[in-house]
Design an enzyme around this catalytic site. Structure first.
Site, PDB file in Angstrom:
ATOM      1  N   ASP A  66      34.730   0.319  38.049  1.00  0.00           N
ATOM      2  CA  ASP A  66      34.801  -0.686  39.106  1.00  0.00           C
ATOM      3  C   ASP A  66      34.683   0.043  40.440  1.00  0.00           C
ATOM      4  O   ASP A  66      35.541   0.847  40.772  1.00  0.00           O
ATOM      5  CB  ASP A  66      36.144  -1.424  38.978  1.00  0.00           C
ATOM      6  CG  ASP A  66      36.376  -2.413  40.111  1.00  0.00           C
ATOM      7  OD1 ASP A  66      35.460  -2.601  40.951  1.00  0.00           O
ATOM      8  OD2 ASP A  66      37.467  -3.006  40.168  1.00  0.00           O
ATOM      9  N   ASP A  90      34.300  -0.377  44.538  1.00  0.00           N
ATOM     10  CA  ASP A  90      34.454  -1.309  45.646  1.00  0.00           C
ATOM     11  C   ASP A  90      34.152  -0.603  46.950  1.00  0.00           C
ATOM     12  O   ASP A  90      34.554   0.540  47.129  1.00  0.00           O
ATOM     13  CB  ASP A  90      35.896  -1.822  45.681  1.00  0.00           C
ATOM     14  CG  ASP A  90      35.942  -3.313  45.398  1.00  0.00           C
ATOM     15  OD1 ASP A  90      34.881  -3.962  45.467  1.00  0.00           O
ATOM     16  OD2 ASP A  90      37.041  -3.820  45.109  1.00  0.00           O
ATOM     17  N   ASP A 122      37.975   2.406  40.872  1.00  0.00           N
ATOM     18  CA  ASP A 122      39.353   2.002  40.656  1.00  0.00           C
ATOM     19  C   ASP A 122      39.773   2.579  39.309  1.00  0.00           C
ATOM     20  O   ASP A 122      39.363   2.106  38.250  1.00  0.00           O
ATOM     21  CB  ASP A 122      39.446   0.471  40.665  1.00  0.00           C
ATOM     22  CG  ASP A 122      40.884  -0.005  40.524  1.00  0.00           C
ATOM     23  OD1 ASP A 122      41.705   0.757  39.984  1.00  0.00           O
ATOM     24  OD2 ASP A 122      41.169  -1.138  40.942  1.00  0.00           O
TER      25      ASP A 122
END
Lengths: 376, 331
Positions: A92, A94, A276
């Site tokens: 993940d 971001d 993450d």
């Protein structure tokens, strides 16, 4: 309330036309969310794509998540009763916090897209040897990207093993002594100490650091700082031939341990990639279902081919609610935003704007506008 | 390289060794069963299995058969404590032999264990997933410090490869132990004798009576008591609970002393650290996501568990049939 109803209608319209395809759907847990809570109900299970489609059309949820994990009984509770079989490997990414605020700027989006591309190509494919066919990349729907790896080699790895993979990506725990050290070897019946370091052609971070160093050594001034003789091309060539074999001792470099430690830590500092870690480690994580709606932006978490990542433009390619004109009243200022086909903004608070539905929903969901009047 | 009975005696857990037993029609004689008992007792009481006499081919079959007999006894006892002790001793014994093997034999043993190991010039390479499965969590084994290329961890020393095989052997020996079966009478008798070596687990003197602990904590304590290798998250949760429940460091350390990899210094340090940092107790949702929630007791946090309020929910949920239908979400 009016806004929620409008968006719910748009979500219904989206799922009426397109239902996400889910590999191994029957072994996964699903969760639905509302504007208040991204996962409100979970432990749901569907046997077929049809069942999922019916549920999505009925519930019209703001958020849909599914488990990276596969279970024998995805709906059972507590978790242990689900009987965990294995899990996809998830990354993940971001966009880091930046002063662009809630309207993530194009620069931030491009930066995180480039990191996603590096992660997929240099780490997953080159280092981990994952075939391209097992890597699925999608837009997160808001300000980042997700990678789902379905390579069966990693299927049954536990939390600790996945932590190692996450640490590899972020460079956590990288240790100087494992890269540069003195080695004792027998030479003509005598123990000879030699200084070893990472070869540019080695695997993993050894190669990455070796190549970074090789690049720095192109600079004659830097070479001179290690040893003045390195400015001589012939000496340098001989030194590099050694470096390629991991032998950093063909030329005496004063205080080499100190110097390379400094170079190493400079490199290690440049490492952090924005994944993450918890998402990768958590073996029962619910993550946004690819090709579903993100209820914080109104974009679809669209899947695309890895080769196409360089061309992916979130506001254009993840548009989910079409381009029918809708009127919104601005409650906050909004910057200029590029939707590919057209640009919107900047808008002042209090103004009323007629915008394509996708852009209107985006401003409403970001809390900068509210639907104005009746449809159309 | 010779795949002979001496090789099978060194590595009796390999599939090839099982094939040898079958093809030769080796039977469990009383002599072999006794050898099995000695093997098991060595593993469980001393933590060490003695080496067999090399160059005496008659001893090889005895050694191979003793492994099967030993497994039967430990299986019969169906105790995680015995299984763990045996697996650790068997894997250490295998390592001692492997350290003296030539490279092709080491690779053969690895591959026979299903470990993707291959030569890499003068060194070795191992498949990344197997590497992660079987290496200790130690900074010099961290993936980030390896030469990982195209899914293979390259440039591994023999020492590291042997350590990887050791862990694979441990898991192989563990798997299938405790399976119910019909065992010869003599095996059963020896198993009973073996069971008498089980150390008495001392109940620590607790401030909160243990019967008031929530089911998840009780489950962790009993898993620990039988020397099960608890994952890190489970250990942390348990330690936080015990600290919060008012136990002192000595008592908590004692409770952890049955862990298969117990080290008093490390345990004590970690408990002190948890106490100093004042970690809060993970919620039920977190416990569940770690896979250590065992009941739907509705207490939200293990520290809030009250047997009079939550006890009956816990009991009901632990008895109830699995919920397999989805709960429909309302729109």
């Amino acid at each position: 309330m009016h806004d929620v109803q409008e968006i719910t209608g748009m979500i219904g319209g989206f799922y009426a036309k397109s239902v996400p395809k889910v590999p191994d759907l029957e072994t996964r847990e699903f969760g639905f969310g509302s504007p208040e809570k991204k996962i409100e109900t979970r432990h749901m299970w569907y046997r077929t794509g049809r069942e999922l489609a019916d549920a999505l059309r009925k519930a019209r949820p703001f958020y849909v998540s599914y488990s990276a994990a596969h279970y024998e009984l995805p709906a059972a509770r507590p978790m242990v009763k689900k009987n965990w079989l294995g899990a996809d490997l998830i990354f993940d990414l971001d966009a880091p916090a930046h002063d662009c605020g809630k309207f993530t700027c194009d620069e931030c989006l491009a930066k995180i897209r480039a990191q996603t591309e590096t992660l997929a190509n240099e780490f997953l494919i080159d280092d981990f040897g994952i075939p391209k066919s097992e890597i699925s990349v999608n837009f997160s729907g808001n300000r980042g990207y997700h990678i789902h790896v379905r390579d069966k080699r990693f299927f049954d790895l536990n939390r600790e093993a996945r932590r190692e993979i996450a640490d590899y990506i972020t460079g956590t725990g990288i240790t100087y002594e494992d890269f540069f050290h003195f080695e004792e070897a027998k030479k003509n019946h005598r123990l000879v100490k030699s200084f070893r370091g990472p070869s540019p052609k080695a695997g993993g971070y050894h190669g990455k650091i070796g190549r970074a160093l090789e690049k720095e050594l192109e600079d004659a001034k830097f070479r001179g700082s290690l040893n003045r003789k390195l400015r001589d091309d012939a000496v340098f060539a001989s030194f590099m031939a050694g470096v390629y074999e991991g032998d950093y001792d063909r030329l005496n470099i004063a205080k080499r341990d100190e110097k390379f430690k400094e170079i190493f830590s400079r490199f290690a500092k440049k490492l952090p990639r924005e994944i993450d870690v918890n998402v990768t480690c958590d073996v029962s994580k619910l993550i946004r279902l690819p090709d579903s709606i993100h209820g914080g932006s109104g974009f679809a978490s669209r899947t695309f081919a890895l080769e196409k990542i360089g061309e992916f433009m979130p506001r254009q390619d993840a548009a989910a609610f079409g381009w029918e004109p809708r009127e919104v009243a601005m409650t906050e200022a909004a910057p200029e935003l590029d939707f590919g086909e057209f640009k919107i903004g900047p808008y002042a608070p209090g103004s009323v704007q007629k915008l394509p539905a996708t852009a209107a929903a985006y401003l409403v969901l970001k809390g900068a506008a509210t639907f104005h009047g009746s449809k159309g | 390289m010779a795949l002979d009975s001496e090789f099978f005696a060194k590595y009796p857990f390999l599939p090839q060794s099982k094939e040898y037993v079958v093809s030769k029609g080796l039977e469990l004689t009383p002599d072999f069963v006794e050898a099995g008992f000695n093997r098991a007792r060595g593993a469980i009481v001393d933590g060490k299995i003695s080496q067999f006499a090399r160059g005496v081919s008659l001893a090889y079959d005895r050694e191979i058969a003793s492994y099967s007999a030993c497994r039967m006894m430990v299986s019969r006892l169906d105790s995680a404590y015995f299984s763990n002790r045996l697996a650790i001793a068997e894997s250490k014994r295998a390592s001692a032999y492997l350290e003296r093997e030539k490279d092709p034999e080491v690779i053969l043993v690895a591959q026979s264990m299903g470990v993707d190991a291959r030569p890499d010039g003068q060194a070795f390479q191992v498949g990344m997933a197997d590497y992660l499965r079987y290496t200790p969590r130690d900074v010099h084994y961290k993936l980030v410090n390896t030469r990982l290329l195209n899914g293979m961890v390259k440039g591994l020393t023999k020492e590291k490869l042997v350590r990887i095989i050791e862990e694979a052997v441990k898991k192989r020996v563990m798997s299938g132990l405790g399976a119910k079966g019909e065992y010869p009478k003599l095996v059963q008798e020896y198993a009973k004798k073996l069971s008498e070596t089980l150390p008495k687990i001392e109940q620590a003197n607790l401030n909160i009576p243990m019967e008031n602990y929530p089911p998840c904590i009780k489950a962790l304590l009993s898993r620990l008591a039988i020397s099960e290798n608890l994952p890190h998250t489970a250990r942390v949760a348990l330690a936080i609970y015990l600290v919060r429940a008012g136990l002192d460091n000595d008592k908590i350390t004692k409770l952890f002393s049955t862990a298969p990899d117990y080290n008093e210094g490390t345990t004590r340090y970690q408990i002190e650290y948890i106490r100093k940092k004042e970690y809060s107790m993970p919620s039920c949702a977190t416990m569940d996501s770690w896979g250590i929630c065992v009941a739907t007791c509705r207490c939200f946090n293990p520290l809030k568990f009250n047997p009079r309020i939550h006890g009956r929910y816990a009991e009901a949920s632990m008895k109830s049939a699995d919920e397999t239908r989805p709960r429909e979400s309302s729109g």
